[in-house]
Design a protein around this motif. Structure first.
Motif, PDB file in Angstrom:
ATOM      1  N   GLN A  93     -14.314  -1.672  -6.845  1.00  0.00           N
ATOM      2  CA  GLN A  93     -14.154  -0.568  -7.623  1.00  0.00           C
ATOM      3  C   GLN A  93     -12.462  -0.406  -8.142  1.00  0.00           C
ATOM      4  O   GLN A  93     -12.186   0.600  -8.888  1.00  0.00           O
ATOM      5  CB  GLN A  93     -14.840   0.532  -7.145  1.00  0.00           C
ATOM      6  N   PHE A  94     -11.755  -0.935  -7.278  1.00  0.00           N
ATOM      7  CA  PHE A  94     -10.326  -0.939  -7.426  1.00  0.00           C
ATOM      8  C   PHE A  94      -9.844  -1.945  -8.650  1.00  0.00           C
ATOM      9  O   PHE A  94      -8.763  -1.876  -8.998  1.00  0.00           O
ATOM     10  CB  PHE A  94      -9.371  -1.040  -6.196  1.00  0.00           C
ATOM     11  N   GLN A  95     -10.698  -2.502  -9.175  1.00  0.00           N
ATOM     12  CA  GLN A  95     -10.467  -3.261 -10.237  1.00  0.00           C
ATOM     13  C   GLN A  95     -11.093  -2.681 -11.637  1.00  0.00           C
ATOM     14  O   GLN A  95     -12.159  -2.597 -11.569  1.00  0.00           O
ATOM     15  CB  GLN A  95     -10.870  -4.732 -10.048  1.00  0.00           C
ATOM     16  N   GLY A  96     -10.084  -2.401 -12.451  1.00  0.00           N
ATOM     17  CA  GLY A  96     -10.550  -1.798 -13.848  1.00  0.00           C
ATOM     18  C   GLY A  96     -10.679  -2.823 -14.929  1.00  0.00           C
ATOM     19  O   GLY A  96     -10.789  -3.982 -14.581  1.00  0.00           O
ATOM     20  N   GLN A  97     -10.913  -2.317 -15.792  1.00  0.00           N
ATOM     21  CA  GLN A  97     -11.128  -3.152 -17.066  1.00  0.00           C
ATOM     22  C   GLN A  97     -10.038  -3.910 -17.667  1.00  0.00           C
ATOM     23  O   GLN A  97     -10.180  -5.079 -17.963  1.00  0.00           O
ATOM     24  CB  GLN A  97     -11.652  -2.306 -18.359  1.00  0.00           C
ATOM     25  N   TYR A  98      -8.948  -3.086 -17.266  1.00  0.00           N
ATOM     26  CA  TYR A  98      -7.553  -3.789 -18.056  1.00  0.00           C
ATOM     27  C   TYR A  98      -6.669  -4.081 -16.790  1.00  0.00           C
ATOM     28  O   TYR A  98      -5.512  -4.588 -17.449  1.00  0.00           O
ATOM     29  CB  TYR A  98      -6.870  -2.963 -18.932  1.00  0.00           C
ATOM     30  N   GLY A  99      -7.014  -3.926 -15.850  1.00  0.00           N
ATOM     31  CA  GLY A  99      -5.958  -4.188 -14.672  1.00  0.00           C
ATOM     32  C   GLY A  99      -6.467  -3.903 -13.162  1.00  0.00           C
ATOM     33  O   GLY A  99      -7.604  -3.376 -13.208  1.00  0.00           O
ATOM     34  N   VAL A 100      -5.577  -4.094 -12.212  1.00  0.00           N
ATOM     35  CA  VAL A 100      -6.080  -3.848 -10.745  1.00  0.00           C
ATOM     36  C   VAL A 100      -5.351  -2.940 -10.172  1.00  0.00           C
ATOM     37  O   VAL A 100      -4.113  -3.088 -10.315  1.00  0.00           O
ATOM     38  CB  VAL A 100      -6.091  -5.213 -10.001  1.00  0.00           C
ATOM     39  N   ASP A 101      -5.633  -2.000  -9.576  1.00  0.00           N
ATOM     40  CA  ASP A 101      -4.874  -1.096  -8.900  1.00  0.00           C
ATOM     41  C   ASP A 101      -4.348  -1.772  -7.518  1.00  0.00           C
ATOM     42  O   ASP A 101      -5.339  -1.580  -6.410  1.00  0.00           O
ATOM     43  CB  ASP A 101      -5.687   0.192  -8.521  1.00  0.00           C
ATOM     44  N   VAL A 102      -3.426  -2.602  -7.460  1.00  0.00           N
ATOM     45  CA  VAL A 102      -3.148  -3.452  -6.504  1.00  0.00           C
ATOM     46  C   VAL A 102      -2.706  -2.477  -5.113  1.00  0.00           C
ATOM     47  O   VAL A 102      -3.065  -2.633  -3.952  1.00  0.00           O
ATOM     48  CB  VAL A 102      -1.972  -4.421  -6.815  1.00  0.00           C
ATOM     49  N   PRO A 103      -1.963  -1.486  -5.172  1.00  0.00           N
ATOM     50  CA  PRO A 103      -1.328  -0.768  -4.158  1.00  0.00           C
ATOM     51  C   PRO A 103      -2.834   0.078  -3.586  1.00  0.00           C
ATOM     52  O   PRO A 103      -2.834  -0.205  -2.135  1.00  0.00           O
ATOM     53  CB  PRO A 103      -0.490   0.437  -4.533  1.00  0.00           C
ATOM     54  N   GLY A 104      -3.508   0.549  -4.414  1.00  0.00           N
ATOM     55  CA  GLY A 104      -4.870   0.966  -3.860  1.00  0.00           C
ATOM     56  C   GLY A 104      -5.806  -0.054  -3.091  1.00  0.00           C
ATOM     57  O   GLY A 104      -6.369   0.093  -1.790  1.00  0.00           O
ATOM     58  N   TYR A 112      -3.544   5.670   0.440  1.00  0.00           N
ATOM     59  CA  TYR A 112      -4.722   6.104   1.453  1.00  0.00           C
ATOM     60  C   TYR A 112      -5.613   7.100   1.272  1.00  0.00           C
ATOM     61  O   TYR A 112      -6.693   7.161   1.452  1.00  0.00           O
ATOM     62  CB  TYR A 112      -4.011   5.974   2.834  1.00  0.00           C
ATOM     63  N   ALA A 113      -4.813   8.343   0.673  1.00  0.00           N
ATOM     64  CA  ALA A 113      -5.711   9.587   0.404  1.00  0.00           C
ATOM     65  C   ALA A 113      -6.634   9.308  -0.707  1.00  0.00           C
ATOM     66  O   ALA A 113      -7.862   9.642  -0.556  1.00  0.00           O
ATOM     67  CB  ALA A 113      -4.833  10.623   0.227  1.00  0.00           C
ATOM     68  N   GLU A 114      -6.317   8.212  -1.740  1.00  0.00           N
ATOM     69  CA  GLU A 114      -7.414   8.222  -2.694  1.00  0.00           C
ATOM     70  C   GLU A 114      -8.388   7.187  -1.968  1.00  0.00           C
ATOM     71  O   GLU A 114      -9.387   7.508  -2.571  1.00  0.00           O
ATOM     72  CB  GLU A 114      -6.327   7.257  -4.032  1.00  0.00           C
ATOM     73  N   SER A 154       0.929  -1.243  -0.025  1.00  0.00           N
ATOM     74  CA  SER A 154       0.036   0.075  -0.109  1.00  0.00           C
ATOM     75  C   SER A 154       0.764   1.266  -0.011  1.00  0.00           C
ATOM     76  O   SER A 154       0.472   2.186  -0.019  1.00  0.00           O
ATOM     77  CB  SER A 154      -0.940  -0.025   1.145  1.00  0.00           C
ATOM     78  N   LEU A 155       2.200   0.970   0.284  1.00  0.00           N
ATOM     79  CA  LEU A 155       3.110   2.316   0.258  1.00  0.00           C
ATOM     80  C   LEU A 155       3.745   2.413  -0.944  1.00  0.00           C
ATOM     81  O   LEU A 155       4.567   3.611  -1.117  1.00  0.00           O
ATOM     82  CB  LEU A 155       4.070   2.161   1.377  1.00  0.00           C
TER      83      LEU A 155
END
Length: 294
Positions: free
Chosen positions: A250-261, A77-79, A53-54
């Motif tokens: 919602q942190f999973q997009g169409q083409y990838g995953v925002d793993v840190p978020g 974390y802010a996001e 997450s950092l």
């Protein structure tokens, strides 16, 4: 008595027999080592979530997964906090609070009646509760959906409470019944001789002595309600009634995953359960160890 052989002494008792436990206590500490291994295996996922997450999303795959990033950031974390997590947190807290309160209230009263009032009809009710443990949640989701729609609760937070209560009561009743049965009968007889009825018995005897079991079922049912994903997925639709598990999508997009978020969101979502466990840890361990003595 001490026997010497080659300059060494072997401890023995007064009858000349050697103490069999003395040598085993000097053996290699296998149990502490296994405890350390278990702790490392259980703690590493939390540590990995924290260090992930950092990281920036762009350099998530760079560097060693075992070490924290050289330049940690708190933007994830802010996001997460700016994406509506506070609303989802309040939604989950509302559902968990009402669900656990109803489960404990109904389960506690039912367990007292089952444990203290012998009757064939009551034994049948207890058997019915136990049959609820054999029904998988996934197998009942279609009837639950139809009932919620007929009740006019679909797409509301109140739609998540009745099924959560229904699936939480059976195990709660089982735990509390066994715990109440372990309370000595002499204590019930003393209150009865003093002129106390069921209400006084519940308030003055059963409730204080059942505190470890109550804490156990509160934490268990709170964990189940907090992490439930299927009920919010099927019984809600609008974004303003999402709970924490459903909001993580919602942190999973169409083409990838925002793993840190995603790791930051998961870490924040687990904080209430961790705090609850730390506060009630002693009562929880006592409730898990008791209640099944008969």
């Amino acid at each position: 008595m001490v026997r010497t052989h080659g300059g060494s002494a072997a401890p023995s008792d007064a009858s000349g027999r050697r103490d069999p436990g003395r040598g085993s206590r000097r053996s290699f500490p296998l149990v502490p080592l296994l405890g350390i291994v278990w702790f490392a295996a259980a703690f590493y996922p939390v540590y990995y979530m924290f260090i992930s997450s950092l990281r920036e999303r762009s350099d998530y795959l760079e560097g060693s997964p075992w070490l924290p990033p050289l330049q940690p950031v708190l933007g994830n974390y802010a996001e997460v906090l700016g994406s509506g997590l506070a609303l989802y947190f309040l939604n989950s807290l509302f559902v968990v609070t009402l669900s656990v309160a109803l489960i404990v209230f109904v389960g506690f009263l039912a367990a007292y009646v089952i444990a203290r009032i012998p009757s064939r009809a009551i034994r049948g009710v207890f058997t019915t509760f136990l049959m609820g443990l054999a029904i998988p949640l996934q197998a009942a989701i279609i009837p639950v959906y139809l009932l919620i729609v007929e009740m006019g609760l679909y797409d509301t937070l109140y739609a998540l409470i009745p099924p959560q209560v229904a699936f939480g009561i059976p195990l709660t009743v089982l735990i509390l019944v066994n715990f109440i049965r372990d309370i000595p009968n002499e204590l019930f007889d003393a209150i009865k001789l003093d002129g106390g009825g069921h209400r006084r018995t519940l308030r003055s005897l059963v409730l204080p002595l059942s505190r470890p079991a109550l804490v156990t079922v509160v934490i268990y049912n709170a964990l189940q309600a907090w992490n439930n994903f299927l009920f919010p997925l099927v019984l809600t639709q609008s974004s303003n009634v999402r709970t924490i598990p459903l909001a993580l999508q919602q942190f999973q997009g169409q083409y990838g995953v925002d793993v840190p978020g995603l790791m930051a969101a998961v870490l924040l979502s687990t904080l209430p359960i961790i705090v609850l466990y730390i506060v009630a840890r002693r009562q929880l361990l006592g409730g898990l160890a008791a209640g099944f003595g008969r």
